[in-house]
Design an enzyme around this catalytic site. Structure first.
Site, short mmCIF file in Angstrom:
data_model
loop_
_atom_site.label_atom_id
_atom_site.label_comp_id
_atom_site.label_asym_id
_atom_site.label_seq_id
_atom_site.Cartn_x
_atom_site.Cartn_y
_atom_site.Cartn_z
N LYS A 133 0.20 10.68 -7.69
CA LYS A 133 -0.97 10.87 -6.84
C LYS A 133 -1.85 11.95 -7.44
CE LYS A 133 -2.09 12.39 -2.12
NZ LYS A 133 -1.49 12.73 -0.82
N GLY A 176 -8.20 6.14 -2.44
CA GLY A 176 -8.80 6.56 -1.19
C GLY A 176 -9.85 7.61 -1.45
N ASP A 213 3.39 11.06 10.81
CA ASP A 213 2.83 9.74 10.52
C ASP A 213 3.95 8.76 10.19
OD1 ASP A 213 0.73 7.96 10.39
OD2 ASP A 213 0.29 8.33 8.28
N LEU A 242 -2.21 1.91 -8.09
CA LEU A 242 -1.50 1.39 -6.92
C LEU A 242 -2.37 1.42 -5.68
CD1 LEU A 242 1.98 3.12 -7.37
CD2 LEU A 242 1.29 0.84 -8.08
N GLY A 243 -3.27 2.38 -5.63
CA GLY A 243 -4.14 2.51 -4.47
C GLY A 243 -5.15 3.59 -4.71
N GLY A 282 -8.49 10.59 -3.63
CA GLY A 282 -8.00 10.43 -4.98
C GLY A 282 -7.41 9.07 -5.23
N VAL A 284 -3.74 6.80 -6.58
CA VAL A 284 -2.30 6.75 -6.84
C VAL A 284 -2.07 5.76 -7.98
CG1 VAL A 284 -0.02 6.28 -5.91
CG2 VAL A 284 -1.77 7.27 -4.44
#
Length: 735
Positions: free
Chosen positions: A40, A21, A134, A18-19, A24, A26
Site C-alpha cells: 500500500k 483510492g 471496520d 490491486l486497487g 493511494g 495498492v
C-alpha cells in the site's frame, strides 16, 4: 500498471495494481525470494497533509501490535518515506463478501470456523489495546488454513483519551450495515471493543444468510435501522442464534467480549480449505492460487497499449488471483478493484455489454412473528405464490422478487419496517401492512416515498385520509372497519328472525380505535333504518364485561353486536349463553379466527362474523391457486392468502402496463393507476374510489356451525326494504 507507476519499491517488484483510492494505490509485489505481498503506497501530496504521517504511523503500529494466526501480518513499512508505504502478506483467496455473493451463505461448520477465527483475531486486536472499527465481509479473506482479518487503516486505541483519534468526533467511521449503533450515531466516547463485537455479529449473520442483518439501501436508512430496528436473523442456524442476539445487543455493555466469543466458537484449526469451506469456495481458492504460480516474468512498468489485449495479460491474472481484497488503498475501509475493459474475460475476446436482467421487487410489511403472525404469514405466502405465478409466464419483460420486513405487530416498529422497503429502489410496491397500527405508524415513510401500498387486512380509517394528506399512496383491498360494521348492521336487519327494535352495541376499549369505528358504523346502520340501538362501553381489558352484558339483557336487547377483540368475544359468548340470550350475535374482523372458536366452544354456535376474506373453496377462479398452495405448503390456503395473491397480480399488471421502452416505471405513478383500475381476481372483483378505498362491500359474512365458520354471502350494501317486500340482494365485491 500505469505509466507513472514504479516498477519496484523497497525491495518489492511491483507486478500490478490491486486497487486504488483517493489516498493511494495498492500493488501486488514480489520479493526476490518469490514471496507475494500487498503493498500500500500513499500519494505524495496526501503524505504532506497535516497529521497524515502520524495517522499512517498509527496504522502501521496498530497492524504490527496485532499478533494472531488469523490476522494478516505486516511484512514491512516506512511511514517516513516520501511516499509512505506498508506491505502485508498477500492472501490468494476471495473475501468473505466475494464468496457469499458468488456461492451463497456458508454452512454451519464453516460458520463456526469463520466465527471462531475472526473472534480470535479480534481478541488479539483488543488485547493490543485497539479497536478495529471496520469488521465487514470485505475485510475478511478466506485462505486455505482459515480466514484472515485485514485492514487496520481506521483502527484506534480502545482508550479515546490514550491517543489522538484518527477521525473527528462527529464523523461516522466504518461501513454502514456493519457497524454498531454507537458508531452510527458517532458517539465517540462509547466506541470500543464492544463495537467490533456488534460488527462481528453482523458479519456472521451475513455469512449465514447471505444478507446484512439490517438490510440494504440508503445510508441514512441503514443507520436508522442499526440504531432502532431489530436484526433480521431469519435463516441463521438455531445453534448460533443466542450468540448473535447477544452480539447485536443495542447496549454495548450487554455484548460478550471477543475472547468469550472465541471460547464459545472454539474449533480445531483447519488444515486445508477442504476441511472447512464448501467445495465451490475451495475451487475458487485453488484457481486463484494456480494463477499466482503462473505469473509471467517480471518486466519494468507496463505501458498500456492502444489496441485491446490479445491474451490473458498480467493484470487480468492478478485480478482473478484475488488481489482486490487485501488492503484498502485509502485506509478507510473502501475497496476499488482494478477493472479491465473486457469485464474480466480471460480468453482474449471482447464481449458485448453484459446482459441486464430486469428483476424488481414486491415488498411485504407484515406481522410475521408477533401476535398476528398467522395473518402476516398467510399474506407472505400469497405474495410468494403470486410472484412465482408471474415469473412462470412466457415472454415477461421482467421478473419479480420478494422482500419481507417483519414489524412483529409492534406499532413502535412500523416506521422502521417500512423504511427497510422504501429505501430499496428496486421495490415497486408494498403488500401490507397486515396490522392497523403498524400501518398507521408506517404512513410517514410510505407517504414520503409515494410508492403503492396495497393492504388486504388493515381497516383503520385513518390509513387513507386525503383531508389530512395521509395515505395518498394506499390502496385498500378491504373495507374500512366503520363501513364493515355498517354492512353487518344491514345484514342483521335483513336476516334477523324477527324485526329488530333494540339491538345492543358493546364497545370493548381494549382496542379503542377499532371498537369505536365498529360501534359508530353499526349505530349509523341501525339508526338509518329507524332502529334505536342500546350502546354500552367497558374499559380496556373488558372489565365488568359480564355485569354489563347482564344489564343489557335485562334492558331487553334483541340482538348483540360485539365491538371488540376475540378474548372479550369469548367471554361475551359464554356469558350470553349462560343468560339464555337467543337473539342474533354479531362480531367483526378482529373476532374471526380460531381463537374465538376454541375459546367459546359450544357458546360460539350461531354467531355471525364478518371479515374481508372469501373462502377459496367457494370460488372456482381460485381452484388453481388452491392446488398450488397445497403443492407448495401442504395445506389449504389460510385466510388472507388469496387476497394477498390478488393484490400482487393487480400490482404486477399495472407495472406491465406502465413498462415502456425497456425502462422501469416510476413507482410514484403506480398508486394513481391502481386507483383507476378495475381488476377481476381469484377472490373477487376490485374497484377503488379516488381516496384508494374499496368500492362495494368487501365484507363476507360467516356463521358458526358445528365449531366451524360456514360462509353465507357478501354483506348487503344497503338497509333492507320495508317489511313485506323482498330483502336486498347481496352485493359482489367491487361492484
Amino acid at each position: 500498471m500505469l505509466p507513472a507507476d514504479p516498477s519496484a519499491l523497497a525491495g518489492y517488484r511491483l507486478l500490478g495494481r490491486l486497487g486504488a483510492g483517493g489516498m493511494g494505490v495498492v500493488y501486488l509485489g514480489r520479493t526476490d525470494a518469490g514471496e507475494l505481498a500487498a503493498v500500500k503506497v500513499t500519494l505524495a501530496d496526501r503524505a504532506e497533509r497535516p497529521d497524515f504521517r502520524s495517522r499512517f504511523r498509527r496504522e502501521v503500529e496498530a497492524a504490527r501490535r496485532v499478533v494472531s494466526p488469523f490476522a494478516v501480518p505486516v511484512l514491512g513499512a516506512d511511514p517516513d518515506a516520501p511516499e509512505p508505504w506498508l506491505a502485508t502478506a498477500f492472501v490468494p483467496g476471495p473475501s468473505l463478501g466475494e464468496a457469499i455473493a458468488e456461492h451463497g451463505p456458508l454452512p454451519g461448520p464453516s460458520l463456526r470456523v469463520l466465527g471462531g477465527a475472526v473472534a480470535r483475531a479480534l481478541a488479539a486486536v483488543h488485547a493490543a489495546g485497539l479497536v478495529h472499527r471496520d469488521v465487514k465481509p470485505g475485510n475478511v479473506l478466506l485462505a486455505v488454513d482459515g480466514p484472515r482479518l485485514i485492514d487496520f487503516g481506521i483502527a484506534r486505541s480502545a482508550d479515546p483519551d490514550g491517543e489522538t483519534a484518527l477521525t473527528g468526533t462527529d464523523m461516522v467511521v466504518g461501513t454502514p450495515g456493519f457497524l454498531a449503533p454507537e458508531q452510527a450515531e458517532a458517539r465517540t466516547g462509547d466506541i470500543g471493543p464492544a463495537s467490533d463485537v456488534f460488527a462481528f455479529g453482523c458479519l456472521l449473520a451475513y455469512a449465514a444468510t447471505g444478507r446484512p442483518p439490517f438490510g440494504t439501501g440508503a445510508v441514512d436508512a441503514l443507520m436508522y435501522r442499526t440504531v432502532h430496528a431489530e436484526p433480521d436473523l431469519a435463516g441463521v442456524p438455531a445453534g448460533l442464534l443466542p450468540l448473535l442476539r447477544e452480539c447485536l445487543a443495542k447496549d454495548p455493555a450487554a455484548r460478550p467480549t471477543a475472547e468469550a466469543l472465541a471460547a464459545r466458537l472454539v474449533v480445531d484449526t483447519p488444515g486445508t480449505a477442504a476441511d472447512w469451506l464448501p467445495a465451490p469456495v475451495v475451487r475458487t481458492i485453488a484457481e486463484r492460487s494456480a494463477r499466482m504460480l503462473a505469473l509471467p516474468d517480471i518486466d519494468p512498468t507496463n505501458i498500456p497499449a492502444a489496441a485491446p489485449p490479445t491474451g490473458p495479460g498480467r493484470r487480468r491474472f492478478l485480478l482473478l488471483a484475488g488481489g482486490a481484497g487485501v488492503l484498502a488503498a485509502g485506509g478507510g475501509g473502501t475497496w476499488l478493484a482494478l477493472r479491465d475493459g473486457d469485464g474480466g474475460r480471460t480468453d482474449g475476446k471482447q464481449p458485448g455489454p453484459p446482459p441486464k436482467t430486469r428483476k424488481w421487487t414486491i415488498g411485504v410489511q407484515a406481522d410475521l412473528s408477533g401476535p398476528g403472525k398467522d395473518i402476516g404469514q398467510a399474506q407472505e405466502r400469497g405474495v410468494r405464490l403470486a410472484v412465482e405465478a408471474f415469473n412462470s409466464g412466457k415472454d415477461k419483460p421482467f421478473t419479480l422478487d420478494v422482500k419481507v420486513s417483519d414489524d412483529r405487530g409492534d406499532q413502535s416498529r412500523g416506521a422502521a419496517a417500512a423504511r427497510v422497503l422504501t429505501s430499496d429502489p428496486d421495490v415497486l410496491g408494498i403488500i401490507g401492512p397486515s396490522h392497523d397500527y403498524t400501518g398507521y405508524a408506517a404512513l410517514p415513510a410510505y407517504d414520503e416515498a409515494r410508492l403503492p401500498v396495497l393492504t388486504v387486512s388493515a381497516g383503520y380509517n385513518l390509513l387513507t385520509n386525503p383531508v389530512l394528506g395521509q395515505g395518498l399512496s394506499v390502496v385498500r383491498l378491504c373495507t374500512q372497519h366503520n363501513y364493515a360494521a355498517l354492512y353487518l348492521a344491514y345484514h342483521a336487519l335483513a336476516k334477523s328472525p324477527r324485526p329488530l327494535t333494540r339491538p345492543g352495541l358493546l364497545q370493548d376499549r381494549t382496542d379503542d380505535n377499532y371498537s369505536w369505528q365498529y360501534v359508530v358504523g353499526a349505530s349509523i346502520g341501525f339508526k338509518g333504518s329507524g332502529v334505536l340501538p342500546h350502546p354500552r362501553v367497558v374499559p380496556a381489558g373488558a372489565k365488568r364485561l359480564e355485569r354489563v352484558l347482564g344489564e343489557m339483557v335485562d334492558a331487553g336487547i334483541d340482538a348483540y353486536v360485539h365491538a371488540g377483540l376475540a378474548p372479550s368475544a369469548v367471554r361475551a359468548a359464554r356469558t350470553l349463553d349462560k343468560l339464555g340470550f337467543t337473539g342474533m350475535r354479531i362480531a367483526g374482523q378482529h373476532v374471526y379466527g380460531d381463537e374465538f372458536l376454541r375459546g367459546a366452544g359450544a357458546a360460539a354456535e350461531g354467531w355471525v362474523v364478518g371479515a374481508p376474506i372469501v373462502p377459496p373453496g367457494i370460488r372456482k377462479q381460485a381452484a388453481a391457486f388452491t392446488a398450488a398452495h397445497r403443492a407448495r405448503y401442504g395445506t389449504d390456503p389460510a385466510p388472507y392468502t388469496g387476497e394477498a395473491y390478488d393484490a400482487v397480480a393487480m400490482l404486477a399488471g399495472q407495472v406491465e402496463k406502465a413498462f415502456k421502452g425497456g425502462r422501469r416505471p416510476d413507482r410514484t405513478t403506480l398508486p394513481g393507476l391502481l386507483k383507476k383500475a378495475t381488476f377481476k381476481g381469484i377472490m373477487g372483483d376490485y374497484g377503488f374510489k379516488e381516496d384508494g378505498n374499496l368500492t362495494g362491500v368487501g365484507t363476507y359474512v360467516y356463521t358458526v356451525r358445528n365449531g366451524r365458520y360456514e360462509p353465507l354471502d357478501w354483506a348487503p350494501s344497503a338497509p333492507p326494504k320495508p317489511a313485506g317486500t323482498p330483502g336486498p340482494s347481496s352485493s359482489p365485491q367491487g361492484s
